[in-house]
Design a protein around this motif. Structure first.
Motif, PDB file in Angstrom:
ATOM      1  N   SER A  19       0.827  -1.207   0.000  1.00 37.81           N
ATOM      2  CA  SER A  19       0.000   0.000   0.000  1.00 37.81           C
ATOM      3  C   SER A  19       0.862   1.258   0.000  1.00 37.81           C
ATOM      4  O   SER A  19       0.567   2.229  -0.701  1.00 37.81           O
ATOM      5  CB  SER A  19      -0.918  -0.004   1.233  1.00 37.81           C
ATOM      6  OG  SER A  19      -1.693   1.174   1.283  1.00 37.81           O
ATOM      7  N   ILE A  20       1.951   1.237   0.769  1.00 34.55           N
ATOM      8  CA  ILE A  20       2.868   2.388   0.789  1.00 34.55           C
ATOM      9  C   ILE A  20       3.515   2.574  -0.575  1.00 34.55           C
ATOM     10  O   ILE A  20       3.606   3.696  -1.092  1.00 34.55           O
ATOM     11  CB  ILE A  20       3.945   2.179   1.873  1.00 34.55           C
ATOM     12  CG1 ILE A  20       3.313   2.238   3.267  1.00 34.55           C
ATOM     13  CG2 ILE A  20       5.059   3.228   1.753  1.00 34.55           C
ATOM     14  CD1 ILE A  20       4.254   1.860   4.387  1.00 34.55           C
ATOM     15  N   ARG A  42       1.575   4.337  -3.310  1.00 33.81           N
ATOM     16  CA  ARG A  42       1.426   5.792  -3.249  1.00 33.81           C
ATOM     17  C   ARG A  42       2.670   6.525  -3.754  1.00 33.81           C
ATOM     18  O   ARG A  42       2.668   7.751  -3.868  1.00 33.81           O
ATOM     19  CB  ARG A  42       1.118   6.228  -1.817  1.00 33.81           C
ATOM     20  CG  ARG A  42      -0.198   5.673  -1.284  1.00 33.81           C
ATOM     21  CD  ARG A  42      -0.599   6.378  -0.017  1.00 33.81           C
ATOM     22  NE  ARG A  42       0.301   6.093   1.096  1.00 33.81           N
ATOM     23  CZ  ARG A  42       0.115   5.107   1.966  1.00 33.81           C
ATOM     24  NH1 ARG A  42      -0.919   4.282   1.819  1.00 33.81           N
ATOM     25  NH2 ARG A  42       0.956   4.927   2.965  1.00 33.81           N
ATOM     26  N   SER A  43       3.738   5.803  -4.018  1.00 36.10           N
ATOM     27  CA  SER A  43       4.972   6.405  -4.511  1.00 36.10           C
ATOM     28  C   SER A  43       5.560   5.507  -5.598  1.00 36.10           C
ATOM     29  O   SER A  43       5.379   4.291  -5.575  1.00 36.10           O
ATOM     30  CB  SER A  43       5.986   6.582  -3.377  1.00 36.10           C
ATOM     31  OG  SER A  43       5.468   7.391  -2.343  1.00 36.10           O
TER      32      SER A  43
END
Length: 225
Positions: free
Chosen positions: A146-147, A150-151
């Protein structure tokens, strides 16, 4: 009557298994099954945007009742910091993602406990991302995924112990991630005649990982993963 007849063979068998584990003769093949036979040989491939994923491995209280990382995790922290330093020499952006919640219900999460050690090893706070809610390796992979979503990262490096790496890679691949494995340390059985406590710990660790791998395939077949 059947139980009385079986008691002695069972007792002898249990003692024999205990000795084989504690003396290392059964622990060694268990570790061979659990750990990759090849360590990280090729150097890591860093890209302009690289994420180094440090997986948690618990916390413990020392003699002063201070929460600290276990020995195996200290090796993971050191290797992650070294990889970060190498990354900064060739990449524009490097981050260390520390993944570990509080499954042991101690006074702090794994990620928060490891943070001061990374800072001490010259990893800037601005380049550290804390993921401190996961309780299992599967949740490590899910939450880190999930992290990462986002990047944008061009390269992923996964840092953990040898015995943990096969199961960790399975879980990360479940979420479509193919990180480069970077093994921080490996366990070795100490063969001999006298029983050793460390051999029992290593046997328990190997069995835990092998059962976890079996669980992954069973849960995947059932649609739970």
């Amino acid at each position: 009557m059947l139980w009385k007849r079986a008691r002695r063979p069972l007792a002898v068998g249990a003692i024999a298994v205990f000795w084989l584990l504690a003396a290392g003769w059964l622990t060694a093949p268990l570790l061979d099954l659990a750990q990759p036979h090849e360590q990280t040989v090729q150097p890591a491939r860093y890209a302009p945007r690289t994420a180094i994923i440090l997986l948690g491995g618990g916390t413990r209280y020392d003699h002063d009742h201070v929460l600290v990382p276990p020995h195996d995790v200290l090796a993971r922290i050191t290797v992650s910091a070294q990889s970060y330093a190498a990354c900064k020499r060739s990449a524009a952006s490097c981050q260390v993602i520390v993944s570990g919640g509080n499954p042991q219900r101690h006074s702090a999460t794994e990620a928060d406990t490891y943070l001061p050690y990374l800072l001490r090893d010259q990893v800037p706070r601005a380049d550290i991302v804390l993921e401190n809610t996961s309780r299992t390796t599967y949740e490590n992979a899910r939450n880190v995924s999930s992290i990462l979503g986002r990047s944008r990262y061009d390269a992923l490096i996964l840092v953990t112990s040898a015995y943990h790496m096969p199961r960790a890679l399975l879980d990360f691949r479940r979420f479509g991630l193919e990180p480069q494995p970077m093994i921080s340390s490996a366990r070795r059985a100490q063969l001999g005649v006298l029983p050793r406590y460390d051999n029992l710990v290593s046997a328990e660790t190997a069995l835990h990982e092998l059962i976890g791998i079996g669980q992954f395939y069973v849960y995947s077949a059932m649609g739970w993963f």
